[in-house]
Design a protein around this motif. Sequence first.
Motif, PDB file in Angstrom:
ATOM      1  N   ALA A 158       0.853  -1.187   0.000  1.00  0.00           N
ATOM      2  CA  ALA A 158       0.000   0.000   0.000  1.00  0.00           C
ATOM      3  C   ALA A 158       0.891   1.240   0.000  1.00  0.00           C
ATOM      4  O   ALA A 158       1.845   1.330   0.774  1.00  0.00           O
ATOM      5  CB  ALA A 158      -0.917  -0.003   1.219  1.00  0.00           C
ATOM      6  N   ILE A 159       0.578   2.190  -0.881  1.00  0.00           N
ATOM      7  CA  ILE A 159       1.383   3.402  -1.029  1.00  0.00           C
ATOM      8  C   ILE A 159       0.514   4.618  -0.742  1.00  0.00           C
ATOM      9  O   ILE A 159      -0.540   4.801  -1.349  1.00  0.00           O
ATOM     10  CB  ILE A 159       1.990   3.479  -2.438  1.00  0.00           C
ATOM     11  CG1 ILE A 159       2.963   2.311  -2.643  1.00  0.00           C
ATOM     12  CG2 ILE A 159       2.698   4.811  -2.662  1.00  0.00           C
ATOM     13  CD1 ILE A 159       3.516   2.202  -4.027  1.00  0.00           C
ATOM     14  N   ALA A 160       0.968   5.439   0.190  1.00  0.00           N
ATOM     15  CA  ALA A 160       0.200   6.597   0.626  1.00  0.00           C
ATOM     16  C   ALA A 160       0.339   7.749  -0.351  1.00  0.00           C
ATOM     17  O   ALA A 160       1.383   7.922  -0.999  1.00  0.00           O
ATOM     18  CB  ALA A 160       0.669   7.039   2.015  1.00  0.00           C
ATOM     19  N   THR A 212       8.211   6.726  -2.791  1.00  0.00           N
ATOM     20  CA  THR A 212       8.576   5.346  -2.492  1.00  0.00           C
ATOM     21  C   THR A 212       9.613   4.862  -3.500  1.00  0.00           C
ATOM     22  O   THR A 212       9.424   4.987  -4.708  1.00  0.00           O
ATOM     23  CB  THR A 212       7.339   4.427  -2.544  1.00  0.00           C
ATOM     24  OG1 THR A 212       6.376   4.882  -1.580  1.00  0.00           O
ATOM     25  CG2 THR A 212       7.713   2.984  -2.241  1.00  0.00           C
ATOM     26  N   ILE A 213      10.712   4.290  -2.983  1.00  0.00           N
ATOM     27  CA  ILE A 213      11.788   3.779  -3.823  1.00  0.00           C
ATOM     28  C   ILE A 213      11.778   2.257  -3.785  1.00  0.00           C
ATOM     29  O   ILE A 213      11.743   1.654  -2.700  1.00  0.00           O
ATOM     30  CB  ILE A 213      13.165   4.276  -3.343  1.00  0.00           C
ATOM     31  CG1 ILE A 213      13.160   5.781  -3.129  1.00  0.00           C
ATOM     32  CG2 ILE A 213      14.238   3.860  -4.335  1.00  0.00           C
ATOM     33  CD1 ILE A 213      13.035   6.597  -4.366  1.00  0.00           C
ATOM     34  N   GLN A 227      22.303   4.541  -1.837  1.00  0.00           N
ATOM     35  CA  GLN A 227      22.499   5.740  -1.035  1.00  0.00           C
ATOM     36  C   GLN A 227      21.512   6.836  -1.436  1.00  0.00           C
ATOM     37  O   GLN A 227      20.965   7.532  -0.583  1.00  0.00           O
ATOM     38  CB  GLN A 227      23.937   6.254  -1.158  1.00  0.00           C
ATOM     39  CG  GLN A 227      24.259   7.334  -0.134  1.00  0.00           C
ATOM     40  CD  GLN A 227      25.729   7.624  -0.034  1.00  0.00           C
ATOM     41  OE1 GLN A 227      26.468   7.464  -1.000  1.00  0.00           O
ATOM     42  NE2 GLN A 227      26.157   8.066   1.128  1.00  0.00           N
ATOM     43  N   LEU A 228      21.273   6.967  -2.735  1.00  0.00           N
ATOM     44  CA  LEU A 228      20.251   7.914  -3.171  1.00  0.00           C
ATOM     45  C   LEU A 228      18.880   7.488  -2.656  1.00  0.00           C
ATOM     46  O   LEU A 228      18.080   8.327  -2.227  1.00  0.00           O
ATOM     47  CB  LEU A 228      20.225   8.014  -4.692  1.00  0.00           C
ATOM     48  CG  LEU A 228      21.355   8.818  -5.359  1.00  0.00           C
ATOM     49  CD1 LEU A 228      21.175   8.828  -6.867  1.00  0.00           C
ATOM     50  CD2 LEU A 228      21.397  10.242  -4.822  1.00  0.00           C
ATOM     51  N   ALA A 229      18.609   6.186  -2.696  1.00  0.00           N
ATOM     52  CA  ALA A 229      17.333   5.689  -2.186  1.00  0.00           C
ATOM     53  C   ALA A 229      17.182   6.026  -0.706  1.00  0.00           C
ATOM     54  O   ALA A 229      16.114   6.455  -0.258  1.00  0.00           O
ATOM     55  CB  ALA A 229      17.230   4.181  -2.404  1.00  0.00           C
ATOM     56  N   ALA A 230      18.264   5.856   0.049  1.00  0.00           N
ATOM     57  CA  ALA A 230      18.216   6.154   1.481  1.00  0.00           C
ATOM     58  C   ALA A 230      18.063   7.636   1.738  1.00  0.00           C
ATOM     59  O   ALA A 230      17.443   8.051   2.720  1.00  0.00           O
ATOM     60  CB  ALA A 230      19.493   5.643   2.150  1.00  0.00           C
ATOM     61  N   GLY A 231      18.598   8.463   0.842  1.00  0.00           N
ATOM     62  CA  GLY A 231      18.588   9.895   1.064  1.00  0.00           C
ATOM     63  C   GLY A 231      17.307  10.591   0.661  1.00  0.00           C
ATOM     64  O   GLY A 231      16.939  11.598   1.259  1.00  0.00           O
ATOM     65  N   ILE A 232      16.597  10.061  -0.351  1.00  0.00           N
ATOM     66  CA  ILE A 232      15.437  10.789  -0.878  1.00  0.00           C
ATOM     67  C   ILE A 232      14.106  10.133  -0.575  1.00  0.00           C
ATOM     68  O   ILE A 232      13.076  10.800  -0.539  1.00  0.00           O
ATOM     69  CB  ILE A 232      15.572  10.992  -2.405  1.00  0.00           C
ATOM     70  CG1 ILE A 232      14.577  12.047  -2.882  1.00  0.00           C
ATOM     71  CG2 ILE A 232      15.402   9.686  -3.158  1.00  0.00           C
ATOM     72  CD1 ILE A 232      14.733  12.431  -4.330  1.00  0.00           C
ATOM     73  N   GLY A 233      14.093   8.846  -0.342  1.00  0.00           N
ATOM     74  CA  GLY A 233      12.816   8.147  -0.213  1.00  0.00           C
ATOM     75  C   GLY A 233      12.173   8.326   1.153  1.00  0.00           C
ATOM     76  O   GLY A 233      12.849   8.300   2.186  1.00  0.00           O
ATOM     77  N   ASP A 234      10.851   8.520   1.155  1.00  0.00           N
ATOM     78  CA  ASP A 234      10.100   8.430   2.412  1.00  0.00           C
ATOM     79  C   ASP A 234      10.075   6.985   2.876  1.00  0.00           C
ATOM     80  O   ASP A 234      10.160   6.695   4.066  1.00  0.00           O
ATOM     81  CB  ASP A 234       8.657   8.909   2.209  1.00  0.00           C
ATOM     82  CG  ASP A 234       8.584  10.371   1.818  1.00  0.00           C
ATOM     83  OD1 ASP A 234       9.303  11.192   2.419  1.00  0.00           O
ATOM     84  OD2 ASP A 234       7.805  10.684   0.901  1.00  0.00           O
ATOM     85  N   GLY A 235       9.932   6.102   1.892  1.00  0.00           N
ATOM     86  CA  GLY A 235       9.914   4.685   2.184  1.00  0.00           C
ATOM     87  C   GLY A 235      10.648   3.907   1.125  1.00  0.00           C
ATOM     88  O   GLY A 235      10.789   4.362  -0.012  1.00  0.00           O
TER      89      GLY A 235
END
Length: 264
Positions: free
Chosen positions: A26-28, A33-34, A207-215
């Motif tokens: 489920a995506i809010a 989301t990455i 690292q980009l995923a960790a830096g920009i994603g809410d989830g």
Amino acid sequence: MSPIIEAKGVSYRSNGRALVQEIDLAIAQGSFTIVVGPNGAGKSTLMRLLCGELTPSNGAVLLRDQPLTSIPAWRLAHARAVMPQASELSFPFTAFEVASLGVEGLGRGLSRSERQRLTLHALDRADVAHLASRNYQTLSGGERQRVHFARVLAQLAAGRTVEDRQILFLDEPIASLDLKHQLALLETARDLTQDGLTVVAVLHDLQLAAGIGDGVVLMNQGRLVARGAPHTVLTPSRLAEVFGVAVNAGQLPPVPWRLVQAEL
């Protein structure tokens, strides 16, 4: 708040092989989301299922609680935009004409001049306004990718006259871009979430995923391994299990996105 899009028990098989297996996700609305995972994990297949390009073999995808398969194509085109890994185009179009494909036949009450304005604004946001009159075929791979980013931005802008809750799907959007434009594209997508747009992106750069994603959604062998905040999903033990490499805790910090840009 109910999710804007949801996969319920979704599986997909092709030629007897399970590419995605029993995904519940489920995506809010308004989230970034990455989706990450090794090659062959089923990331792009999941993306194609969520955007309606593929129909699940089992289960269902719901957009605002309505089965995706029951939504007319015209309405879906207003509600979501998709930027695939690569887009082939053999016609001698200009960059402006390619980007303007995003607004053709979409929107309500838009004049020709307003559609042109939306296209020009999208080209500017994608940093390719200076290429508007260039033949698309003469552009580099990265420039073409940015033109297609402009196309989906224009589509969303036109679609917003009909649907105010929208989703942008990005499948490895930065693969052919230099570092400056990688950051710029993701930052633009991130900014759009502040206005309520939902973004779902497949990335390889953890690292980009960790830096920009809410989830972060971590996949492996067609299954959802974990989902949640980046620091809870991208742990050394889980990365070692999924990617088969040893990662020390200090090697993958959840770098704040704004800090990454500031340092550059």
